[in-house]
Design a protein around this motif. Structure first.
Motif, short mmCIF file in Angstrom:
data_model
loop_
_atom_site.label_atom_id
_atom_site.label_comp_id
_atom_site.label_asym_id
_atom_site.label_seq_id
_atom_site.Cartn_x
_atom_site.Cartn_y
_atom_site.Cartn_z
N ASP A 3 -2.09 -5.30 0.26
CA ASP A 3 -1.87 -4.04 1.01
C ASP A 3 -3.03 -3.08 0.74
OD1 ASP A 3 0.46 -5.06 1.96
OD2 ASP A 3 1.69 -4.12 0.39
N VAL A 4 -3.49 -2.45 1.85
CA VAL A 4 -4.57 -1.45 1.73
C VAL A 4 -3.95 -0.12 1.29
CG1 VAL A 4 -6.40 -0.21 2.91
CG2 VAL A 4 -5.92 -2.59 3.50
N LYS A 5 -4.52 0.43 0.25
CA LYS A 5 -4.02 1.73 -0.24
C LYS A 5 -4.50 2.84 0.67
CE LYS A 5 -3.60 4.54 -4.38
NZ LYS A 5 -3.98 4.70 -5.81
N LEU A 6 -3.55 3.60 1.26
CA LEU A 6 -3.91 4.66 2.19
C LEU A 6 -4.22 5.95 1.44
CD1 LEU A 6 -1.19 4.10 4.94
CD2 LEU A 6 -3.52 3.21 4.86
N ALA A 7 -5.12 6.73 2.06
CA ALA A 7 -5.50 8.02 1.46
C ALA A 7 -4.33 9.00 1.56
CB ALA A 7 -6.73 8.58 2.18
N GLN A 8 -4.11 9.68 0.47
CA GLN A 8 -3.06 10.70 0.44
C GLN A 8 -3.64 12.02 0.98
OE1 GLN A 8 0.16 10.38 -0.69
NE2 GLN A 8 -0.08 8.20 -1.12
N PHE A 286 0.40 6.62 10.05
CA PHE A 286 -0.14 7.89 10.52
C PHE A 286 -1.65 7.78 10.67
CE2 PHE A 286 3.82 8.87 8.43
CZ PHE A 286 4.42 9.80 9.28
N LEU A 287 -2.14 8.34 11.77
CA LEU A 287 -3.56 8.26 12.11
C LEU A 287 -4.09 9.67 12.31
CD1 LEU A 287 -5.55 5.84 12.67
CD2 LEU A 287 -5.22 6.37 15.09
N LEU A 320 -10.91 18.29 4.31
CA LEU A 320 -11.26 17.56 5.53
C LEU A 320 -12.56 16.76 5.39
CD1 LEU A 320 -9.10 19.62 6.61
CD2 LEU A 320 -10.37 19.57 8.78
N HIS A 321 -13.42 17.16 4.47
CA HIS A 321 -14.70 16.45 4.30
C HIS A 321 -14.50 15.03 3.77
CE1 HIS A 321 -13.76 18.22 0.39
NE2 HIS A 321 -14.52 17.28 -0.16
N ARG A 322 -13.29 14.75 3.26
CA ARG A 322 -13.03 13.42 2.70
C ARG A 322 -12.46 12.45 3.73
NH1 ARG A 322 -10.66 16.56 -1.58
NH2 ARG A 322 -8.59 15.87 -0.92
N TYR A 323 -12.19 12.95 4.95
CA TYR A 323 -11.53 12.12 5.94
C TYR A 323 -12.35 12.09 7.24
CZ TYR A 323 -7.86 13.49 2.68
OH TYR A 323 -7.16 13.74 1.54
N VAL A 329 -3.71 7.42 7.14
CA VAL A 329 -3.44 8.19 5.92
C VAL A 329 -1.95 8.19 5.63
CG1 VAL A 329 -5.44 9.71 6.24
CG2 VAL A 329 -3.22 10.31 7.27
N GLU A 330 -1.64 8.65 4.46
CA GLU A 330 -0.23 8.84 4.07
C GLU A 330 -0.04 10.31 3.80
OE1 GLU A 330 2.85 7.51 0.53
OE2 GLU A 330 1.03 6.33 0.89
N PRO A 331 0.63 11.03 4.73
CA PRO A 331 0.76 12.49 4.59
C PRO A 331 1.87 12.89 3.66
CG PRO A 331 1.83 11.79 6.60
CD PRO A 331 1.23 10.53 5.97
N ASP A 332 1.66 14.06 3.10
CA ASP A 332 2.72 14.70 2.30
C ASP A 332 3.10 15.97 3.08
OD1 ASP A 332 4.43 15.72 0.46
OD2 ASP A 332 2.85 16.42 -0.92
#
Length: 339
Positions: A3-8, A286-287, A320-323, A329-332
């Motif tokens: 599984d690919v780890k999604l960015a939080q 989520f995209l 936002l500079h990291r995405y 992504v995986e949103p909180d």
């Protein structure tokens, strides 16, 4: 396949607002309620000066004095005339009494009596004239002392002892103390946003002061294109005339949009800004999608934007500079908004 780890990502859900408020700040200055260039009503030579620049004075205090030597001599002369007149009046009174007695016995004529009565009336008239001259002399002596018109500070002195001054020539500038005002120019279009009844506050030297509107100007200044407002400061505010004062005016702009964190926007193209919307896909993931927005107003922490946003659609709140758009992504998601 692992599984690919999604960015939080930290998400924010903006809510639609029908208007927004803009806080505008206008610069004015502290001015003394009264500032007078004062002088003597009479011409003369200055004999004494009791104050200098920077001195505090009280209402009625003697500030300067003219030489009154000639007025004192005139007063002495008038007193002598009055004494002479009193002696003449006493003599006429005695003669009048004697003639009246002789007339009863037939030894004096009516003409002699009439002449003495007329002489007595003439002396009374002369006495009234001399009394008026004495009063005028006393008034000129009183006006030879320059008095403070109110409690204040001597801002400027333009003469020295021995100077001959003319009538109404300004010799001192006195600034009233403890009754300062603030004058601020406000554009005509914003006057409707200034509640002329509600209490106000102005900021002077990083300190807030409660003020009360005294008057609103009746015309537009041709240079600044503003209408001047006058606010009364509290008594004994210890402020100095000329200090800068700042008035905050809140303007309500009827335009729909969203309040979002400043950290949620990033540079776009053609003068626009971008936000990253977090869009749920059919598979439950989520995209990130790029959305163009226009910033209408911004503070240090938040911005009011309009554009391609939907109400209650989550956006990336920070970093936002990291995405990049299209990234999964995986949103909180936090259902709290910015007011």
């Amino acid at each position: 396949m692992a599984d690919v780890k999604l960015a939080q990502v930290k998400a924010f859900m903006p809510s639609l607002s029908s208007s927004y408020q803009v806080e505008r700040q206008f610069v004015g200055q502290v001015v003394a309620k009264q500032r007078a260039d004062i002088g003597f009503e009479l011409a003369g030579k200055i004999s004494k000066i009791f104050v200098d620049e920077g001195d505090h004075v009280s209402q009625g205090e003697i500030l300067m004095q003219l030489d009154t030597e000639l007025l004192d001599i005139e007063y002495t002369d008038l007193q002598a005339q009055l004494q002479q007149l009193a002696a003449d009046a006493a003599l006429v009174k005695a003669n009048l009494k004697r003639v009246k007695s002789l007339k009863k016995e037939g030894y004096a004529s009516a003409q002699s009596l009439d002449e003495l009565v007329a002489q007595q009336k003439s002396l009374w008239a002369n006495k009234a004239r001399i009394d008026a001259s004495i009063k005028a002399n006393r008034t000129r002596i009183e006006k030879s002392s320059l008095l403070a018109p109110y409690n204040g500070i001597v801002d400027r002195r333009t003469v020295s002892e021995g100077t001959v001054v003319g009538a109404s020539q300004a010799v001192l500038t006195v600034v009233q103390q403890g009754a300062n005002e603030v004058k601020v120019g406000v554009p005509v279009r914003l006057l409707e946003h200034v509640d002329l009844v509600a209490p106000k506050s102005v900021t002077v030297a990083e300190q807030d002061y409660a003020v009360k509107l005294v008057a609103s100007g009746g015309q537009v200044d041709p240079q600044t294109r503003t209408v001047q407002l006058r606010f009364a400061l509290p008594e004994n505010d210890n402020l100095v005339s000329g200090q800068l004062a700042y008035l905050n005016v809140v303007e309500t702009i009827d335009e729909p949009g969203y309040w979002i964190p400043v950290s949620a926007i990033i540079d776009g193209v053609r003068g626009l800004w971008n936000v990253y919307a977090i869009v749920q896909q059919s598979d439950g993931t989520f995209l990130l999608e790029r959305r163009d927005v226009s910033v209408r107003y911004a503070t240090q922490q938040q911005a009011f934007v309009s554009g391609a946003l939907a109400e209650n659609e989550a956006i990336v709140a920070t970093g936002l500079h990291r995405y990049v758009p299209g990234q999964r992504v995986e949103p909180d998601v936090q259902p709290s908004g910015v007011n």
